[in-house]
Write a protein that holds these residues in place. Sequence first.
Motif, PDB file in Angstrom:
ATOM      1  N   LEU A   1       3.946  -1.518 -16.137  1.00 43.47           N
ATOM      2  CA  LEU A   1       4.385  -2.055 -14.857  1.00 43.47           C
ATOM      3  C   LEU A   1       3.689  -3.367 -14.511  1.00 43.47           C
ATOM      4  CD1 LEU A   1       6.225  -1.461 -12.522  1.00 43.47           C
ATOM      5  CD2 LEU A   1       4.445  -0.051 -11.508  1.00 43.47           C
ATOM      6  N   ARG A   2       2.391  -3.429 -14.761  1.00 49.41           N
ATOM      7  CA  ARG A   2       1.641  -4.649 -14.450  1.00 49.41           C
ATOM      8  C   ARG A   2       2.214  -5.836 -15.215  1.00 49.41           C
ATOM      9  NH1 ARG A   2      -2.764  -2.957 -15.989  1.00 49.41           N
ATOM     10  NH2 ARG A   2      -3.702  -2.336 -13.985  1.00 49.41           N
TER      11      ARG A   2
ATOM     12  N   SER B   1       0.317   0.387  -6.867  1.00 48.66           N
ATOM     13  CA  SER B   1      -0.964   0.020  -7.495  1.00 48.66           C
ATOM     14  C   SER B   1      -1.448   1.087  -8.470  1.00 48.66           C
ATOM     15  CB  SER B   1      -2.025  -0.212  -6.416  1.00 48.66           C
ATOM     16  OG  SER B   1      -1.693  -1.313  -5.613  1.00 48.66           O
ATOM     17  N   GLU B   2      -1.269   2.355  -8.119  1.00 48.15           N
ATOM     18  CA  GLU B   2      -1.775   3.434  -8.968  1.00 48.15           C
ATOM     19  C   GLU B   2      -0.919   3.656 -10.211  1.00 48.15           C
ATOM     20  OE1 GLU B   2      -2.238   6.912  -6.616  1.00 48.15           O
ATOM     21  OE2 GLU B   2      -3.807   6.040  -5.334  1.00 48.15           O
ATOM     22  N   SER B   3       0.248   3.001 -10.269  1.00 52.40           N
ATOM     23  CA  SER B   3       1.142   3.169 -11.420  1.00 52.40           C
ATOM     24  C   SER B   3       1.170   1.942 -12.315  1.00 52.40           C
ATOM     25  CB  SER B   3       2.567   3.464 -10.927  1.00 52.40           C
ATOM     26  OG  SER B   3       2.596   4.629 -10.136  1.00 52.40           O
ATOM     27  N   ALA B   4       0.231   1.021 -12.130  1.00 47.33           N
ATOM     28  CA  ALA B   4       0.271  -0.268 -12.820  1.00 47.33           C
ATOM     29  C   ALA B   4       0.284  -0.140 -14.338  1.00 47.33           C
ATOM     30  CB  ALA B   4      -0.903  -1.133 -12.380  1.00 47.33           C
TER      31      ALA B   4
ATOM     32  N   GLU C   1       8.336   6.207 -17.350  1.00 49.40           N
ATOM     33  CA  GLU C   1       7.471   7.171 -16.671  1.00 49.40           C
ATOM     34  C   GLU C   1       7.605   7.103 -15.144  1.00 49.40           C
ATOM     35  OE1 GLU C   1       3.660   7.571 -19.530  1.00 49.40           O
ATOM     36  OE2 GLU C   1       3.897   5.576 -18.623  1.00 49.40           O
ATOM     37  N   LEU C   2       8.464   6.210 -14.660  1.00 43.94           N
ATOM     38  CA  LEU C   2       8.650   6.011 -13.229  1.00 43.94           C
ATOM     39  C   LEU C   2       9.992   6.558 -12.770  1.00 43.94           C
ATOM     40  CD1 LEU C   2       7.551   2.256 -13.068  1.00 43.94           C
ATOM     41  CD2 LEU C   2       6.111   4.253 -12.661  1.00 43.94           C
TER      42      LEU C   2
ATOM     43  N   GLY D   1      13.507   6.370 -10.438  1.00 44.88           N
ATOM     44  CA  GLY D   1      14.425   5.253 -10.205  1.00 44.88           C
ATOM     45  C   GLY D   1      13.990   4.386  -9.035  1.00 44.88           C
ATOM     46  N   GLY D   2      13.531   5.032  -7.963  1.00 44.28           N
ATOM     47  CA  GLY D   2      13.074   4.269  -6.809  1.00 44.28           C
ATOM     48  C   GLY D   2      11.849   3.434  -7.117  1.00 44.28           C
ATOM     49  N   MET D   3      10.927   3.989  -7.889  1.00 43.09           N
ATOM     50  CA  MET D   3       9.731   3.246  -8.266  1.00 43.09           C
ATOM     51  C   MET D   3      10.094   2.061  -9.161  1.00 43.09           C
ATOM     52  SD  MET D   3       7.214   6.502  -8.984  1.00 43.09           S
ATOM     53  CE  MET D   3       5.714   5.589  -9.362  1.00 43.09           C
ATOM     54  N   GLN D   4      11.032   2.262 -10.073  1.00 38.11           N
ATOM     55  CA  GLN D   4      11.466   1.162 -10.931  1.00 38.11           C
ATOM     56  C   GLN D   4      12.077   0.036 -10.108  1.00 38.11           C
ATOM     57  OE1 GLN D   4      13.816   2.199 -14.405  1.00 38.11           O
ATOM     58  NE2 GLN D   4      12.818   4.179 -14.564  1.00 38.11           N
TER      59      GLN D   4
END
Length: 279
Positions: free
Chosen positions: A121-122, A153-156, A162-163, A165-168
Amino acid sequence: MPSPDDRPALNGQRSSGGAAAAVSLREVSLTYGGNRRLGGVFGGTDTVDALLGIDADIAGGEFVTIVGPSGCGKSTLLRLVAGFARPTGGEVAVAGEPVTGPGPDRGVVFQQPRLFPWLNLRRNVEFGLRMTGAPAARRRSRTAELLDLVGLSESAARLPHELSGGMQQRAAIARALAPGPRILLMDEPFAALDALTRERLQEELRRIWRRTGTTILFVTHSVDEAVVLGTRIIALSRRPGRIVLDETSAPSAEEDPHAHPGFPALREKIAATVRAAAA
């Protein structure tokens, strides 16, 4: 709600305020040509008039939602502002300069997140900064700032698969914001999400808009979404798309737009306009 110039801006960015319109559309039309190879065989070429005579100025810091019947040219209009296509008539300008192609002053969020599956993600979020040659320290600080802004931040270190759909889609918004665009162009970014996630991301996007002051053009098929999000709502007619309504949205100033007393009437007005446009 504070005016665009009064809203706080991420990293010191501010809307264009009294300067040239953030986006200027002057009698914009677009006609697609038909299949020329087949036309040469069978005689003639078909053409499709997608947009006709679109004329509007969008001020810095506005949140403009665009609605209309399917196939009316909503996404096409966004593509013209993005510089992915050129009008066959009229002119599209950003901050007073004619649009001749894509540029870092315009970020685009599509229906699908389109994250690079091999990058965490980062690295996805910092990709645009890397392409512009931003120094490593700048990339790190800007990416951390945006991941915090969208609550990731915690998913960087996680990969896109691994995310949720909303997080993506939140990551896609962060990536689009990373180079610091004047304008964020969003083409039905929540359409594929379930109702609860969609509502949650609408709230997130309103918060991000208030925080950054970025000018947003947001295409949607949902009248409710248009009224909830937009400070201004533009409705297009059936093809060729023309502006048939350009309305300021008072409910958008509310923390909960549905609670605004004017919400039902405005929603019905927009819905009636879209129904009439589709007829």
